[in-house]
Design an enzyme around this catalytic site. Structure first.
Site, mmCIF file in Angstrom:
data_model
loop_
_atom_site.group_PDB
_atom_site.id
_atom_site.type_symbol
_atom_site.label_atom_id
_atom_site.label_comp_id
_atom_site.label_asym_id
_atom_site.label_seq_id
_atom_site.Cartn_x
_atom_site.Cartn_y
_atom_site.Cartn_z
ATOM 1 N N TYR A 166 0.846 -1.197 0.000
ATOM 2 C CA TYR A 166 0.000 0.000 0.000
ATOM 3 C C TYR A 166 0.872 1.234 0.000
ATOM 4 O O TYR A 166 1.955 1.244 0.575
ATOM 5 C CB TYR A 166 -0.964 0.031 1.192
ATOM 6 C CG TYR A 166 -0.368 -0.210 2.562
ATOM 7 C CD1 TYR A 166 -0.219 -1.504 3.057
ATOM 8 C CD2 TYR A 166 0.010 0.854 3.368
ATOM 9 C CE1 TYR A 166 0.296 -1.727 4.328
ATOM 10 C CE2 TYR A 166 0.527 0.631 4.649
ATOM 11 C CZ TYR A 166 0.675 -0.666 5.108
ATOM 12 O OH TYR A 166 1.194 -0.886 6.357
ATOM 13 N N PRO A 167 0.408 2.285 -0.672
ATOM 14 C CA PRO A 167 1.128 3.546 -0.607
ATOM 15 C C PRO A 167 0.631 4.358 0.583
ATOM 16 O O PRO A 167 -0.518 4.195 1.013
ATOM 17 C CB PRO A 167 0.743 4.214 -1.927
ATOM 18 C CG PRO A 167 -0.611 3.693 -2.244
ATOM 19 C CD PRO A 167 -0.722 2.323 -1.622
ATOM 20 N N HIS A 193 7.872 3.930 16.569
ATOM 21 C CA HIS A 193 7.374 3.167 15.422
ATOM 22 C C HIS A 193 8.215 1.896 15.211
ATOM 23 O O HIS A 193 7.684 0.805 15.058
ATOM 24 C CB HIS A 193 7.413 4.065 14.177
ATOM 25 C CG HIS A 193 7.271 3.326 12.888
ATOM 26 N ND1 HIS A 193 6.049 3.053 12.325
ATOM 27 C CD2 HIS A 193 8.195 2.794 12.056
ATOM 28 C CE1 HIS A 193 6.230 2.386 11.205
ATOM 29 N NE2 HIS A 193 7.520 2.213 11.014
HETATM 30 O O1 76R Z 1 14.768 0.630 9.012
HETATM 31 C C1 76R Z 1 14.511 0.239 10.159
HETATM 32 O O2 76R Z 1 14.128 -0.903 10.429
HETATM 33 C C2 76R Z 1 14.673 1.268 11.245
HETATM 34 C C3 76R Z 1 13.448 1.744 11.830
HETATM 35 C C4 76R Z 1 12.328 2.096 10.857
HETATM 36 C C5 76R Z 1 12.191 3.231 10.054
HETATM 37 C C6 76R Z 1 13.133 4.387 9.890
HETATM 38 C C7 76R Z 1 11.160 1.268 10.646
HETATM 39 C C8 76R Z 1 10.944 0.042 11.246
HETATM 40 N N1 76R Z 1 10.325 1.915 9.767
HETATM 41 C C9 76R Z 1 10.918 3.096 9.374
HETATM 42 C C10 76R Z 1 10.424 4.026 8.473
HETATM 43 MN MN1 76R Z 1 8.446 1.330 9.228
HETATM 44 N N2 76R Z 1 6.652 0.658 8.609
HETATM 45 C C11 76R Z 1 5.705 1.413 7.967
HETATM 46 C C12 76R Z 1 4.486 0.675 7.930
HETATM 47 O O3 76R Z 1 0.868 0.734 8.808
HETATM 48 C C13 76R Z 1 1.484 1.778 9.098
HETATM 49 O O4 76R Z 1 1.167 2.525 10.017
HETATM 50 C C14 76R Z 1 2.659 2.197 8.299
HETATM 51 C C15 76R Z 1 3.186 1.157 7.358
HETATM 52 C C16 76R Z 1 4.719 -0.558 8.526
HETATM 53 C C17 76R Z 1 3.739 -1.689 8.730
HETATM 54 C C18 76R Z 1 6.096 -0.555 8.956
HETATM 55 C C19 76R Z 1 6.720 -1.606 9.581
HETATM 56 N N3 76R Z 1 8.200 3.039 8.149
HETATM 57 C C20 76R Z 1 9.156 3.982 7.928
HETATM 58 C C21 76R Z 1 8.615 4.982 7.039
HETATM 59 C C22 76R Z 1 9.355 6.202 6.526
HETATM 60 C C23 76R Z 1 9.053 7.320 7.482
HETATM 61 C C24 76R Z 1 9.920 8.543 7.369
HETATM 62 O O5 76R Z 1 11.046 8.448 6.864
HETATM 63 O O6 76R Z 1 9.449 9.585 7.829
HETATM 64 C C25 76R Z 1 7.310 4.603 6.755
HETATM 65 C C26 76R Z 1 6.324 5.311 5.854
HETATM 66 C C27 76R Z 1 7.070 3.391 7.464
HETATM 67 C C28 76R Z 1 5.870 2.694 7.448
HETATM 68 N N4 76R Z 1 8.759 -0.421 10.288
HETATM 69 C C29 76R Z 1 9.901 -0.797 10.971
HETATM 70 C C30 76R Z 1 7.962 -1.552 10.170
HETATM 71 C C31 76R Z 1 8.627 -2.675 10.798
HETATM 72 C C32 76R Z 1 8.087 -4.105 10.821
HETATM 73 C C33 76R Z 1 9.820 -2.198 11.308
HETATM 74 C C34 76R Z 1 10.865 -2.962 12.081
HETATM 75 C C35 76R Z 1 11.834 -3.569 11.118
HETATM 76 C C36 76R Z 1 13.004 -4.253 11.759
HETATM 77 O O7 76R Z 1 13.458 -3.801 12.816
HETATM 78 O O8 76R Z 1 13.450 -5.227 11.152
#
Ligand code: 76R
Length: 271
Positions: A166-167, A193
């Site tokens: 999804y975007p 997050h």
């Molecule tokens: O890269 C990393 O693992 C470091 C922490 C991290 C960042 C910087 C991280 C971890 N995310 C990051 C950035 Mn995420 N993520 C989403 C969604 O459903 C929703 O509400 C949003 C959809 C999910 C399900 C998800 C999962 N993440 C981002 C960004 C960019 C934001 C910005 O730069 O401002 C978005 C849009 C976004 C959205 N995130 C994680 C996950 C999961 C499962 C992790 C842990 C991954 C791990 O530790 O292996």
């Protein structure tokens, strides 16, 4: 014919494509055209099967938003553009219809751990800078971080049964404008997050690709999973996290099954 070379300083291009099969067009094909299409596609996919890129991965959408789904990765924009057109050209005219497409790129997050923060966390563990153990631990952290950055930019996604896509964007309205928060606040919110996300290790593998200025939303979210409830649970739990609760805006959700081309042919009744 050669396309202009359009590179990224770091990372790769990613394209998600969603198609419908025109059933009327398909029934009008001659006997061997379905098999020929499958053979052409198998050749194209075999030529683009690197762990990271160039790669074409095929899926079936579950539901009526699309029939078949492909995820393309390539270093250069021209390569991803050519793979897209080559994929479509495998199909006889009048049989394939576009349902949705999304272009994004891999990127390093803004909120990465700095060398200073790594050292600070060791000092908190009562390790003394300059000692052998301190330097050894710092090097381990640095190496792990370099590896993390490499796979953020050149992801090798696991070939799990499910792919959710999804975007999404961060809200920009009134007091909930993500882009008017200062860096420290955004970094702190994103740490919360990531804490939620890490609970899903082994159940969800995520790929966040950036598309500000490239497509209609700000990020593409690609989630690999083994089970449907893992997809639902992570998105649900994230809704309560402040970053999502205050700032998350979402586009359409696509749930897709990972299928090889012959499996897709059977599943979609294309033989
Ligand atoms: O890269 C990393 O693992 C470091 C922490 C991290 C960042 C910087 C991280 C971890 N995310 C990051 C950035 Mn995420 N993520 C989403 C969604 O459903 C929703 O509400 C949003 C959809 C999910 C399900 C998800 C999962 N993440 C981002 C960004 C960019 C934001 C910005 O730069 O401002 C978005 C849009 C976004 C959205 N995130 C994680 C996950 C999961 C499962 C992790 C842990 C991954 C791990 O530790 O292996």
């Amino acid at each position: 014919m050669s396309l202009p070379i359009v590179k990224l300083t770091k990372g790769i291009h990613v394209m998600h494509l969603f198609y419908r099969i025109d059933r009327v067009g398909w029934t009008e094909l001659s006997n061997d055209e379905s098999g020929q299409t499958l053979a052409k596609l198998e050749k194209l996919c075999a030529a683009n099967a690197a762990a990271s890129h160039p790669r074409i991965t095929t899926y079936a959408n579950v539901g009526n938003k699309a029939d078949l789904v492909v995820m393309l990765t390539a270093a250069e924009l021209g390569t991803v553009a050519q793979m897209h057109r080559d994929f479509e050209a495998c199909f006889p005219p009048g049989t394939l219809e576009s349902a949705f497409s999304y272009l994004s790129i891999t990127e390093l997050p803004d909120y990465i751990t700095s060398e200073e923060e790594m050292a600070q966390s060791l000092i908190q563990e009562k390790l003394e800078p300059g000692t052998e153990i301190f330097e050894k631990r710092l090097k381990e952290m640095r190496d792990r971080h370099a590896q993390y950055e490499h796979y953020r930019l050149y992801p090798e996604m696991p070939d799990w049964e499910l792919m959710g896509f999804y975007p999404m964007s961060k809200r920009r309205s009134g007091s909930d404008n993500w882009y008017s928060l200062d860096f420290a606040t955004r970094k702190k919110l994103m740490a919360g997050h990531a804490r939620v996300g890490r609970k899903y290790a082994g159940r969800i593998s995520q790929l966040i690709t950036g598309s500000v200025g490239l497509d209609d939303w700000e990020w593409g979210v690609t989630l690999m999973a083994h089970q449907t409830d893992s997809l639902k649970e992570i998105v649900y739990e994230m809704r309560f996290d402040e970053v999502t609760a205050r700032f998350g805006e979402f586009g359409p959700f696509y749930v897709n099954l990972r299928l090889s081309l012959p499996q897709l042919w059977d599943h979609l009744h294309l033989r």
